[in-house]
Design a protein around this motif. Structure first.
Motif, short mmCIF file in Angstrom:
data_model
loop_
_atom_site.label_atom_id
_atom_site.label_comp_id
_atom_site.label_asym_id
_atom_site.label_seq_id
_atom_site.Cartn_x
_atom_site.Cartn_y
_atom_site.Cartn_z
N PRO A 23 0.78 -2.11 -19.50
CA PRO A 23 0.66 -0.51 -20.01
C PRO A 23 -0.73 0.00 -19.31
O PRO A 23 -1.07 1.10 -19.40
CB PRO A 23 0.37 -0.59 -21.39
N GLN A 24 -1.38 -0.96 -18.75
CA GLN A 24 -2.82 -0.50 -18.28
C GLN A 24 -2.65 -0.25 -16.84
O GLN A 24 -3.64 0.17 -16.27
CB GLN A 24 -3.83 -1.73 -18.45
N ALA A 25 -1.59 -0.40 -16.12
CA ALA A 25 -1.21 -0.39 -14.56
C ALA A 25 -0.37 0.54 -14.46
O ALA A 25 0.84 0.86 -15.19
CB ALA A 25 -1.12 -1.50 -14.05
N LYS A 26 -0.17 1.23 -13.32
CA LYS A 26 0.94 2.10 -12.74
C LYS A 26 1.17 2.05 -11.32
O LYS A 26 0.20 2.08 -10.70
CB LYS A 26 0.59 3.60 -13.23
N LEU A 27 2.17 1.79 -11.02
CA LEU A 27 2.64 1.57 -9.52
C LEU A 27 2.76 3.10 -9.01
O LEU A 27 3.70 3.65 -9.24
CB LEU A 27 3.81 0.58 -9.32
N VAL A 28 1.92 3.47 -8.01
CA VAL A 28 2.08 4.73 -7.69
C VAL A 28 2.42 5.04 -5.86
O VAL A 28 2.54 5.86 -5.31
CB VAL A 28 0.79 5.51 -7.71
N ALA A 29 2.52 3.71 -5.34
CA ALA A 29 2.88 3.72 -3.98
C ALA A 29 3.49 2.23 -3.43
O ALA A 29 2.86 1.38 -3.91
CB ALA A 29 1.51 4.18 -2.99
N ILE A 30 4.23 2.35 -2.69
CA ILE A 30 4.80 1.08 -1.92
C ILE A 30 4.96 1.38 -0.35
O ILE A 30 5.29 2.34 -0.07
CB ILE A 30 6.20 1.04 -2.57
#
Length: 333
Positions: free
Chosen positions: A25-32
């Motif tokens: 919940p403290q992280a977000k994947l925003v690019a690959i």
């Protein structure tokens, strides 16, 4: 504030780390990013995340950190690139196959003040961590002997093996790291024996598939590592620590813990079949630690220095095999 992450590499291990990020919940994947567009698109669709170029990721100040999951021979270049861009960096092992290249890369990390954490996930496995806790709380007394069993179901595909740098730099490097972690002292000498006997063709690319390695510290502590690229019963991962006051060990993980007892005897579930299922919790925990430490500007652990130390043990082991003798780590460092 959510820690914004970009994933560099959408292959097998990238998929594992993307899942760990999604569960934090403290992280977000925003690019690959992946040079293979199909792999990037597939993983991006699964996580509802945009595919972006390395240049975009590098220049986007909203992206806090990167997870590097590309082939080994690209790691050092990416580390340097993102260190100069001010990103927090998590990189799969090893940093590089060349000790000199690793040193040069770590110099860039030092000069830029970058945060670099290396993906030695086994330190974060709950069972292995419990063994380490038994050392820390004094339950086993002074550590005297560590035994590590690490056996894969089969050798990797030839296309992977040709780039991986050999079994000791690719597979055993995890065992070198956990051995250092459990011994609590730096290794002074290495004795290794190895062969290619499983009939899977690894000898054709100059590799090995079976090895026994003894690590020794200056005080006389020892770690014994046994490796194989073939098992018929699953992914064999066990450790044992013997000390002056007792012993602690971690057994294999099974698909479930139910037992069936009948006239035929006792039946147990199979052990886990590979690292992607055996170390699910470890991958989740190491990404969690990366996010927590990087967000707080803490100290990375395992660090780039840990990555270098494990690679040096691999180099010493290869020299020991080639020259059939005990090798001081100082000879390769």
């Amino acid at each position: 504030m959510t820690f914004q992450l970009a994933l560099i590499g959408a292959g097998r291990i990238g998929t594992v780390h993307a899942k760990a990020i999604a569960g934090n919940p403290q992280a977000k994947l925003v690019a690959i990013f992946d040079p293979m567009a199909e792999a990037a698109d597939t993983l991006a669709a699964l996580h509802v995340c945009p595919v972006r170029s390395v240049e975009d990721i590098e220049e986007d100040t909203a992206i806090d950190g990167v997870i590097i999951c590309t082939p080994t021979d690209t790691h050092a270049d990416y580390i340097e690139r993102f260190a100069n861009a001010g990103k927090k960096i998590f990189c799969e092992k090893p940093v590089d196959l060349s000790v000199d290249r690793v040193r040069a890369c770590l110099k860039v990390v030092e000069d830029t003040g970058a945060f670099l954490m290396i993906g030695f996930n086994r330190r974060f496995d709950p069972s292995f961590a419990a063994v380490r806790n038994a050392i820390d709380d004094g339950s086993v007394g002074d550590v005297e002997l560590v035994q590590i069993t690490s056996r894969d179901p089969e050798a990797p595909p030839r296309s992977y093996g040709e780039r991986a740098g050999g079994m000791l730099r690719d597979m055993t490097i995890h065992d070198f790291d956990i051995a250092r972690h459990l011994l609590g002292e730096e290794v002074e000498s290495v004795s290794a024996h190895a062969s290619a006997i499983t009939g899977q063709g690894v000898e054709e690319i100059g590799d090995i598939d079976t090895a026994t390695i003894i690590l020794e510290t200056a005080s006389g502590k020892q770690a014994v590592i046994t490796n194989s690229r073939r098992t018929t019963y699953g992914y064999d991962q066990r450790i044992e620590v013997h000390g002056s006051g007792g012993m602690a060990h971690a057994k294999n993980m099974r698909e479930h813990n139910a037992e069936v007892l009948d006239g035929r005897g006792t039946t147990l579930a199979p052990i886990e079949d590979f690292f992607m299922t055996r170390y699910v919790e470890a991958f989740s925990r190491i990404i969690g630690q990366f996010v927590a430490r990087a967000a707080a500007d803490g100290t990375p652990s395992p660090s780039g220095a840990d990555g270098l130390a494990a690679l040096l043990l691999a180099e010493a082991a290869y020299l020991s095999i080639a020259e059939r003798r005990r090798v001081a780590v100082a000879e390769v460092s």
